[in-house]
Motif scaffolding. Structure first.
Motif, PDB file in Angstrom:
ATOM      1  N   SER A  26       0.844  -1.198   0.000  1.00  0.00           N
ATOM      2  CA  SER A  26       0.000   0.000   0.000  1.00  0.00           C
ATOM      3  C   SER A  26       0.878   1.246   0.000  1.00  0.00           C
ATOM      4  O   SER A  26       2.100   1.165   0.103  1.00  0.00           O
ATOM      5  CB  SER A  26      -0.904  -0.005   1.223  1.00  0.00           C
ATOM      6  N   ALA A  52      -6.352   6.390  -4.868  1.00  0.00           N
ATOM      7  CA  ALA A  52      -5.986   5.279  -3.984  1.00  0.00           C
ATOM      8  C   ALA A  52      -5.938   5.779  -2.551  1.00  0.00           C
ATOM      9  O   ALA A  52      -5.526   6.920  -2.295  1.00  0.00           O
ATOM     10  CB  ALA A  52      -4.631   4.707  -4.384  1.00  0.00           C
ATOM     11  N   THR A  55      -4.162   2.812   2.687  1.00  0.00           N
ATOM     12  CA  THR A  55      -4.033   1.407   3.096  1.00  0.00           C
ATOM     13  C   THR A  55      -4.466   0.425   2.016  1.00  0.00           C
ATOM     14  O   THR A  55      -4.473  -0.779   2.236  1.00  0.00           O
ATOM     15  CB  THR A  55      -4.875   1.146   4.361  1.00  0.00           C
ATOM     16  N   GLN A  56      -4.828   0.917   0.854  1.00  0.00           N
ATOM     17  CA  GLN A  56      -5.325   0.045  -0.227  1.00  0.00           C
ATOM     18  C   GLN A  56      -4.174  -0.713  -0.882  1.00  0.00           C
ATOM     19  O   GLN A  56      -3.121  -0.139  -1.169  1.00  0.00           O
ATOM     20  CB  GLN A  56      -6.037   0.919  -1.267  1.00  0.00           C
ATOM     21  N   SER A  57      -4.357  -2.028  -1.112  1.00  0.00           N
ATOM     22  CA  SER A  57      -3.349  -2.817  -1.818  1.00  0.00           C
ATOM     23  C   SER A  57      -3.301  -2.387  -3.278  1.00  0.00           C
ATOM     24  O   SER A  57      -4.341  -2.245  -3.920  1.00  0.00           O
ATOM     25  CB  SER A  57      -3.684  -4.313  -1.734  1.00  0.00           C
ATOM     26  N   LEU A  58      -2.096  -2.180  -3.792  1.00  0.00           N
ATOM     27  CA  LEU A  58      -1.941  -1.657  -5.144  1.00  0.00           C
ATOM     28  C   LEU A  58      -1.294  -2.687  -6.069  1.00  0.00           C
ATOM     29  O   LEU A  58      -0.428  -3.455  -5.640  1.00  0.00           O
ATOM     30  CB  LEU A  58      -1.065  -0.395  -5.119  1.00  0.00           C
TER      31      LEU A  58
END
Length: 613
Positions: A26, A52, A55-58
């Motif tokens: 993230s 984004a 904490t969002q998975s990228l």
């Protein structure tokens, strides 16, 4: 050097410094590596036209894009490398035999039987298994554990062979999708009266992709119309050349039904193993291997069938298998007998894991339960982040045109499941005929099958970025949630031309706003009551969601849709009419349909308009 500014946010340049990030990292992880507030990176992403959260998975591409912008070289660590580094931190070498060349001992070959449906795979496995049961064994095989070992005599020497009994090519592919290489030799079953069929060709492709030798079992030689020579000639068209025709593939004529020449087949497997492979392993190290299949037993907990690839597995060992861990409380062989240890190539059923691992998950013995728990927890976290990142970029029928425009793919991959083999073949043939608008794009069917949509189908679709087309079938068990979690797009149809129209529209970029099916709930039929003037009413318990009067419904029996386009005409709680009934409660459901059976599932849904992206 002045720090570059992004919408007023100043971040120091990385000067081409290399940073290592886990797959699915993230902005918070990125910020920790370079000592920057993640909120600043959120603004940088907005400047780049990407939304984004911190904490969002990228996905990998987004991390690389951000790195390029900030002058950092981003190195995304693959799950395999991360797992290797994790094990190295515990001083564990996985995937290789420790010790010297003198420590290696011969091990039996591991065989997977593949081939077209109805060509006799199951009958062959049963015949081999039953003919090798120890004499005096009460009731023969008492337990199916997904794999078993048989003995044969070659050149007056006792030899053993391990057979993996997979439910089709999908399980084989699920293992390979996880990087697992369980099979040493593939036995290809071909009917002498039927020849090479689509699934036969698919099995050959699977075996070649796995780079394993092939032994052909030419079955049904006793059937009228059998023509072994014609089949041998057919196989050469697929690169499988029999020894009799100058090739290196052993072709053995058998009859699984009558048990004819099974010894010849086993001998061919052993000779192919000796000639093409050097199968040796160290039996004196801590055990390592693969989970072949696993399920949850209500009385005994997690039951995992594992194949020991190297080392010696003992009762009492602490093991970690995928994201499951525990101590081996007991081990059972294919006869249901307790065994104390398992040597290389030996399949056993293990009791004692905390949860159910997946097919293809690797297992290893560690020094104590604490180490096992730490490895399992880190694997689980890594897998969760990687899946979140992967699902955010997964191909769906809606976004396929966009990925095509971005140059990411020029082929739409489909996996077809249906209620009848005729329906599947007809649908596949129709989809293959769609004019995709020239040679620039195409449609390829990577798998097809009959029956409910299984975990293996979802694994295959996930590994290939394919879309699943379900014709009159639904996912079994909790596979619908699994597909959502893995970001796999499943499309359900009951009329072939609807599937053709939608796929064709997707390929040509003509998708218009559609009605989306939204699941309301499901109920299991516990009892069927006959009501005068009304017909059969289903005494049911609501398993998930909500059952609502006048909602659309379908009736499902063993994963196959029995009737579509039904309505919940009446809904009662005891003697009172009800508008809706929630999960956990019992109710009476009238569908205006009389072919109801105990164990059937009533699934309710409604259609909502959904604009396409």
């Amino acid at each position: 050097m002045q720090a570059p500014s992004f919408g007023g946010v100043k971040i120091p340049s990385g000067n081409n410094q290399t940073i290592r990030l886990s797959r699915g990292a993230s902005l918070s992880d990125f910020g920790d590596k370079i000592g920057v507030n993640p909120a600043s990176l959120v603004q940088v992403m907005m400047h780049l036209g990407e939304m984004a959260t911190a904490t969002q998975s990228l996905p990998d591409e987004t991390l690389q894009l951000l790195g390029d912008e900030l002058k950092y070289k981003v190195e995304v660590v693959s799950p395999e490398d991360e797992d290797r580094e994790l094990l190295e931190s515990f001083s564990i070498e996985f995937g290789e035999d420790s010790g010297s060349e003198q420590d290696l001992r011969p091990r039996p070959p591991v065989v997977t039987v593949m081939g077209h449906v109805d060509h006799g795979k199951t009958k062959l496995l049963d015949s081999i298994r039953n003919s090798n049961v120890v004499s005096g064994e009460a009731g023969g095989i008492t337990q199916h554990i997904g794999a078993y070992q048989v003995g044969t005599v070659v050149d007056e020497e006792d030899r053993k062979i391990t057979f993996i009994d997979t439910p089709g090519h999908e399980a084989f592919t699920a293992m390979r999708a996880r990087g697992a290489q369980a099979t040493d030799i593939a036995v290809l079953v071909v009917a002498a009266d039927d020849g090479v069929k689509p699934q036969t060709a698919e099995a050959i492709d699977h075996a070649k992709a796995a780079e394993v030798p092939i032994v052909v079992a030419l079955n049904k030689i006793d059937v009228e119309g059998a023509d072994p020579q014609r089949v041998r000639a057919q196989l050469t068209e697929y690169g499988v050349v029999a020894e009799a025709l100058g090739g290196d593939v052993q072709v053995v004529e058998i009859s699984a039904l009558r048990g004819e020449n099974l010894d010849g087949l086993l001998e061919a497997v052993v000779l192919t193993s000796d000639a093409a492979l050097d199968l040796r392993a160290n039996p004196d190290m801590d055990a390592q291997g693969l989970a072949i299949e696993a399920y949850l037993d209500r009385g005994r907990g997690s039951m995992a069938t594992v194949l020991v690839q190297r080392g010696l597995l003992r009762v009492g060992d602490s093991i970690v298998c995928g994201d499951a861990y525990g101590r081996v409380r007991a081990m059972l062989d294919e006869h249901g007998k307790n065994v104390q240890e398992a040597e290389p190539s030996r399949p056993v059923q293990v009791l004692g894991l905390t949860n159910v691992p997946s097919a293809g998950d690797s297992f290893l013995v560690v020094k104590d339960d604490r180490v096992a728990r730490q490895i399992a927890q880190q694997r689980e976290a890594r897998e969760r982040f990687a899946q979140q990142a992967k699902s955010s970029r997964r191909v769906t029928l809606d976004n396929w045109q966009r990925t095509l425009e971005e140059g990411e793919r020029n082929e739409l991959l489909l996996l077809i499941k249906g209620d009848m083999s005729g329906s599947v073949e007809a649908l596949e043939e129709s989809l293959q005929k769609i004019d995709a608008g020239g040679d620039e794009v195409g449609i390829r069917v990577i798998g097809r099958g009959v029956g409910a949509i299984t975990q293996n189908d979802i694994n295959l679709a996930a590994s290939a970025d394919a879309i699943i087309v379900g014709f009159n079938v639904r996912p079994e068990g909790k596979n619908s949630q699994l597909a959502d979690r893995m970001g796999v797009d499943i499309r359900y149809y009951s009329v072939i031309y609807q599937a053709i129209d939608e796929v064709e529209a997707a390929v040509k970029g003509l998708l218009k706003p559609i009605y989306e099916e939204v699941q309301l709930g499901s109920a299991e039929i516990r009892e069927v009551f006959k009501v005068p003037k009304i017909g059969n009413v289903a005494g049911s318990i609501v398993r998930t969601g909500i059952i609502r009067r006048n909602a659309k419904a379908r009736l499902i029996r063993e994963g196959v849709v029995i009737s579509e386009n039904l309505n919940v005409e009446s809904l009662r709680r005891f003697k009172d009419d009800a508008t809706e009934v929630r999960d956990g409660y019992e109710c009476g459901i009238g569908l205006g349909y009389n072919d109801l059976r105990v164990g059937d599932v009533i699934e309710t849904y409604e259609m909502r308009e959904k604009p396409r992206d």
